[in-house]
Enzyme design. Structure first.
Site, PDB file in Angstrom:
ATOM      1  N   GLY A 164      -9.438  17.242  -4.281  1.00  0.00           N
ATOM      2  CA  GLY A 164      -9.976  16.514  -3.133  1.00  0.00           C
ATOM      3  C   GLY A 164     -11.137  17.236  -2.463  1.00  0.00           C
ATOM      4  O   GLY A 164     -11.379  17.062  -1.283  1.00  0.00           O
ATOM      5  N   ARG A 291      -5.625  10.104 -15.273  1.00  0.00           N
ATOM      6  CA  ARG A 291      -5.151   8.823 -14.713  1.00  0.00           C
ATOM      7  C   ARG A 291      -6.304   7.832 -14.678  1.00  0.00           C
ATOM      8  O   ARG A 291      -7.433   8.174 -15.010  1.00  0.00           O
ATOM      9  CB  ARG A 291      -4.668   9.068 -13.278  1.00  0.00           C
ATOM     10  CG  ARG A 291      -5.786   9.706 -12.455  1.00  0.00           C
ATOM     11  CD  ARG A 291      -5.516   9.758 -10.983  1.00  0.00           C
ATOM     12  NE  ARG A 291      -6.433  10.657 -10.315  1.00  0.00           N
ATOM     13  CZ  ARG A 291      -7.662  10.354  -9.931  1.00  0.00           C
ATOM     14  NH1 ARG A 291      -8.172   9.159 -10.163  1.00  0.00           N
ATOM     15  NH2 ARG A 291      -8.425  11.246  -9.326  1.00  0.00           N
TER      16      ARG A 291
HETATM   17  P1  ADP Z   1     -11.963  18.556  -6.642  1.00  0.00           P
HETATM   18  O1  ADP Z   1     -10.871  18.514  -7.660  1.00  0.00           O
HETATM   19  O2  ADP Z   1     -11.558  19.252  -5.391  1.00  0.00           O
HETATM   20  O3  ADP Z   1     -12.599  17.217  -6.418  1.00  0.00           O
HETATM   21  P2  ADP Z   1     -14.185  19.372  -8.419  1.00  0.00           P
HETATM   22  O4  ADP Z   1     -14.156  20.559  -9.287  1.00  0.00           O
HETATM   23  O5  ADP Z   1     -14.050  18.037  -9.071  1.00  0.00           O
HETATM   24  O6  ADP Z   1     -13.081  19.540  -7.251  1.00  0.00           O
HETATM   25  O7  ADP Z   1     -15.522  19.379  -7.572  1.00  0.00           O
HETATM   26  C1  ADP Z   1     -15.755  18.446  -6.569  1.00  0.00           C
HETATM   27  C2  ADP Z   1     -17.218  18.445  -6.179  1.00  0.00           C
HETATM   28  O8  ADP Z   1     -17.621  19.754  -5.732  1.00  0.00           O
HETATM   29  C3  ADP Z   1     -18.178  18.102  -7.290  1.00  0.00           C
HETATM   30  O9  ADP Z   1     -18.339  16.692  -7.480  1.00  0.00           O
HETATM   31  C4  ADP Z   1     -19.447  18.760  -6.781  1.00  0.00           C
HETATM   32  O10 ADP Z   1     -20.010  17.937  -5.755  1.00  0.00           O
HETATM   33  C5  ADP Z   1     -18.953  20.044  -6.132  1.00  0.00           C
HETATM   34  N1  ADP Z   1     -18.933  21.173  -7.104  1.00  0.00           N
HETATM   35  C6  ADP Z   1     -17.886  21.610  -7.853  1.00  0.00           C
HETATM   36  N2  ADP Z   1     -18.253  22.638  -8.662  1.00  0.00           N
HETATM   37  C7  ADP Z   1     -19.568  22.864  -8.432  1.00  0.00           C
HETATM   38  C8  ADP Z   1     -20.550  23.781  -8.982  1.00  0.00           C
HETATM   39  N3  ADP Z   1     -20.241  24.686  -9.926  1.00  0.00           N
HETATM   40  N4  ADP Z   1     -21.815  23.703  -8.494  1.00  0.00           N
HETATM   41  C9  ADP Z   1     -22.148  22.782  -7.552  1.00  0.00           C
HETATM   42  N5  ADP Z   1     -21.289  21.906  -7.006  1.00  0.00           N
HETATM   43  C10 ADP Z   1     -20.004  21.929  -7.439  1.00  0.00           C
END
Ligand code: ADP
Length: 447
Positions: A164, A291
């Site tokens: 999230g 999912r």
């Molecule tokens: P969560 O499971 O909390 O949603 P994610 O790993 O999917 O976490 O990351 C969510 C968002 O955080 C991504 O869509 C992006 O906007 C930002 N983010 C995550 N990792 C990076 C990264 N290495 N560099 C820049 N932004 C990142």
């Protein structure tokens, strides 16, 4: 095929799954909290079981009550929708132990992908490109500094158990690293009960591009192309489209092919989404969701394939109805998430919808469980509907979207519809020229 499916969710997604079951001639059971007794999916289901009071932990997250509801009604499968128990490995295991089919992957696959360090390791092993960073958890500052120097600043520290958009800290220089590492660990421990964190390169202007995949249950994998979900606020998706304005057919087929092969090698079964950040022509894996996604309808619009039908077929052992070569991408689709929120401050706006009128016509789909006179309970997330528009190309899709947004009426509460009416007239959006920070910057300017 299943005789009776229990839907362990609420709102638009419960109705979405119910529709698919009806089309397949499968009996439906819905479970609901006392706050949702008047919900549309409860009215339309063959059977309904009230499983508890409004708080989710006492109802939609109450595994015992849901298993009991399956036994009372004789349901032979459970569709978890998204959110709630959809990525809960223990729930999948408990259902299996009761001989009830979980419509989703195995508990073990949910577990691997739910742990971000393990997920990234698995992705790398399967040949999926990942963000450069630490191999596993990082505990001491010296090691963190060494890795950060190697990959280059800025870096991001992420919680292995995160979700999230929580539990992430950016360090712009080495001077920020120590404090970022400490706060990330403390926050992760407090929020998730697990303080394991890892480091990766912080990408500065990426797009969020995700690939829809399916494992057929017989060791084969396919992909249904990508969705671009770069328009986000606080890491929450707001607007999604397929195809991505940033990819060409060759890139689509390359990344899709890598993902489909990985799914096959993993022996994965059911629907999944492999999420990437995309920058300067390169893809970087960030996580996999095991999912159905909120934004799945844009993929359905351009492929003409009902993904919930496919989930049910695969879970029942019938495999997919299509092979990779049958999946074709036609035109363009955009989804707007309509939330019961103030369009400027984004504070929730529960209450009674006095009038609800949805747009219609060619290429328009509205997935929503609300109706005129419906009272939105304050206990759950604020998504009240999704507007999905399809056109032969992106320009036609945008023209149709503008018209559909003009027709949409939701009275009595505040919604995010005005935000979309602004966005659809914006030049960057019209050009498809945006990254994951675009919307936040736009909203800051508007204030
Ligand atoms: P969560 O499971 O909390 O949603 P994610 O790993 O999917 O976490 O990351 C969510 C968002 O955080 C991504 O869509 C992006 O906007 C930002 N983010 C995550 N990792 C990076 C990264 N290495 N560099 C820049 N932004 C990142």
């Amino acid at each position: 095929m299943f005789q009776k499916i229990l839907i362990a969710n609420r709102g638009e997604i419960a109705l979405r799954v119910l529709r698919a079951c009806k089309e397949l001639g499968i009996q439906t059971v819905v479970v609901h909290s006392t706050a949702d007794a008047d919900a549309m999916h409860v009215r339309l289901a063959d059977e309904s079981v009230c499983i508890g009071p409004p708080p989710s932990r006492d109802s939609y997250l109450n595994i015992h009550q849901i298993v009991a509801a399956c036994e009372i009604t004789g349901a032979d499968a459970v569709h978890p929708g998204y959110g709630f128990l959809s990525e809960n490995a223990k729930f999948a295991d408990i259902l299996a132990a009761h001989n009830i089919t979980f419509i989703g992957p195995s508990g073990d696959h949910i577990r691997i992908m739910g742990d971000k360090i393990e997920a990234k390791r698995t992705a790398k092993r399967l040949g999926i490109p990942v963000v450069p960073g630490s191999d596993g958890a990082v505990t001491d500052e010296k090691e963190a500094k060494r890795i950060a120097a190697e990959i280059g600043y800025p870096v991001i520290i992420k919680a292995s158990a995160g979700g999230g958009g929580r539990g992430m800290k950016v360090a712009l220089t080495e001077a920020d690293l120590e404090i970022a590492l400490q706060t990330a660990r403390t926050e992760a421990g407090a929020a998730f009960g697990d303080d394991a964190v890892y480091i990766e390169k912080y990408l500065q202007k990426p797009r969020h591009i995700e690939v829809q995949v399916f494992g057929d249950g017989f060791g084969r994998g396919v992909h249904f192309g990508e969705r671009d979900c770069s328009l986000q606020r606080r890491h929450q998706k707001v607007w999604e489209e397929a195809n991505s304005p940033a990819l060409n057919a060759e890139e689509r087929s390359r990344i899709g092919g890598i993902c489909a092969k990985a799914i096959a090698d993993l022996g994965y079964s059911g629907a999944g989404t492999i999420e990437f950040l995309y920058e300067n022509g390169e893809f970087y894996f960030i996580e996999m969701n095991t999912r159905l996604q909120v934004e799945h309808p844009v993929t359905e619009a351009i492929t003409g394939i009902d993904l919930v039908h496919e989930q049910i077929r695969v879970a029942s052992g019938g495999g997919l109805s299509v092979r990779q070569e049958d999946i074709k991408f036609n035109g363009h689709a955009i989804e707007c998430r309509i939330n019961a929120e103030d369009p400027r401050t984004f504070t929730p706006s529960p209450g009674t919808i006095t009038h609800f009128h949805t747009p219609g016509g060619l290429g328009i789909r509205v997935d929503s469980g609300v109706y005129s006179g419906y009272k939105i309970p304050p206990y759950y997330d604020s998504l009240i509907g999704k507007l999905i528009v399809h056109g032969r190309n992106r320009v036609e899709c945008m023209m149709r979207l503008r018209r559909a947004l003009d027709e949409f009426v939701v009275d009595g509460i505040k919604t995010t519809l005005p935000l979309f009416r602004d966005l659809v007239g914006n030049a960057d959006i019209a050009n498809g020229d945006y990254d994951i920070h675009w919307l936040e910057k736009y909203l800051a300017k508007e204030e």
